[in-house]
Design an enzyme around this catalytic site. Structure first.
Site, short mmCIF file in Angstrom:
data_model
loop_
_atom_site.label_atom_id
_atom_site.label_comp_id
_atom_site.label_asym_id
_atom_site.label_seq_id
_atom_site.Cartn_x
_atom_site.Cartn_y
_atom_site.Cartn_z
N ARG A 159 0.81 8.06 5.75
CA ARG A 159 0.00 7.27 6.67
C ARG A 159 -1.45 7.76 6.66
O ARG A 159 -2.38 6.96 6.75
CB ARG A 159 0.57 7.30 8.09
CG ARG A 159 -0.17 6.37 9.05
CD ARG A 159 0.68 5.92 10.20
NE ARG A 159 1.77 5.05 9.77
CZ ARG A 159 1.67 3.75 9.56
NH1 ARG A 159 0.49 3.14 9.70
NH2 ARG A 159 2.72 3.04 9.20
N HIS B 296 -2.88 6.41 3.52
CA HIS B 296 -3.09 4.98 3.72
C HIS B 296 -4.37 4.71 4.49
O HIS B 296 -5.11 3.76 4.21
CB HIS B 296 -1.89 4.39 4.47
CG HIS B 296 -2.02 2.92 4.76
ND1 HIS B 296 -2.32 2.45 6.01
CD2 HIS B 296 -1.88 1.83 3.96
CE1 HIS B 296 -2.37 1.12 5.98
NE2 HIS B 296 -2.11 0.73 4.75
N SER C 160 0.83 -1.20 0.00
CA SER C 160 0.00 0.00 0.00
C SER C 160 0.86 1.25 0.00
O SER C 160 0.61 2.19 -0.76
CB SER C 160 -0.93 0.01 1.22
OG SER C 160 -1.87 -1.04 1.14
#
Length: 206
Positions: free
Chosen positions: A38, A41, A15
């Site tokens: 992050r 994500h 990812s």
């Protein structure tokens, strides 16, 4: 896909590779990039690469606060549950959310304010609370701003990412004018999961 099922951590690794590829030429300083990636994500929303704003020295200030055992206060239980408490506890820190406390509910009723505002009033009374994480309630961010301006608290970091249509964007704009370390999202987007992702990105840097 079978390999990902057998080794789940490969999903996260892949990812982040995809996120890096799709960001293309858009680059950030290393620590900021870790936060941006992050959050993307967590949300699958690349607009965060445009709207996430990190003030100068915010990340270093947060790292120092965590390493010194500083506590984190969130405005929602969802944000609190999403933060890696095990990692934080390695440095003596704890995560608190006062939104459901009886004394907070009582204060809110007596003063005619929101619980989120009353929770901030309680939070600033403990000097161990160094990082304030607001992912849902603009009123909490406005109240925290008031306390900062009054000199009642000086956070080592404010994560201000409330989501919504009323007051959310305005509350974050106000924070960019203050002389405190902050990480905010411009506009309506944000949320408790975004708030937790930002904190976790910093924890994983340590």
């Amino acid at each position: 896909m079978s390999d990902y099922i057998k080794v789940p951590h490969l999903i996260e690794e892949r990812s982040f590779e995809i996120i890096t590829e799709e960001l293309g030429d858009k680059t950030f300083p290393e620590d900021i990039a870790k936060i941006v990636k992050r959050v993307i994500h967590t949300t699958a929303d690349f607009q965060y690469a445009e709207i996430l704003v990190v003030s100068e020295d915010a990340i270093n200030s947060a790292k120092k606060a965590i390493k010194s055992g500083g506590h984190i206060v969130t405005d929602t239980k969802m944000a609190m549950s999403g933060i890696n408490k095990k990692k934080l506890s390695e440095y003596g820190g704890e995560v608190h959310c006062f939104i459901s406390d009886e004394d907070v509910a009582k204060t809110a009723k007596e003063k005619g304010t929101t619980r989120a505002m009353a929770a901030m009033e309680k939070a600033i009374k403990d000097e161990k609370n160094k990082i304030f994480v607001i992912g849902n309630a603009p009123t909490a961010l406005f109240k925290l701003k008031q306390f900062i301006e009054e000199g009642k608290v000086k956070p080592d970091l404010v994560v201000g990412v409330p989501v919504g249509f009323v007051g959310a964007a305005e509350s974050k704009e106000e924070f960019e004018k203050l002389n405190v370390p902050y990480i905010v999202t411009r506009g309506r987007k944000g949320g408790s999961t975004v708030a937790a992702a930002i904190v976790n990105a910093i924890l994983y840097m340590l």
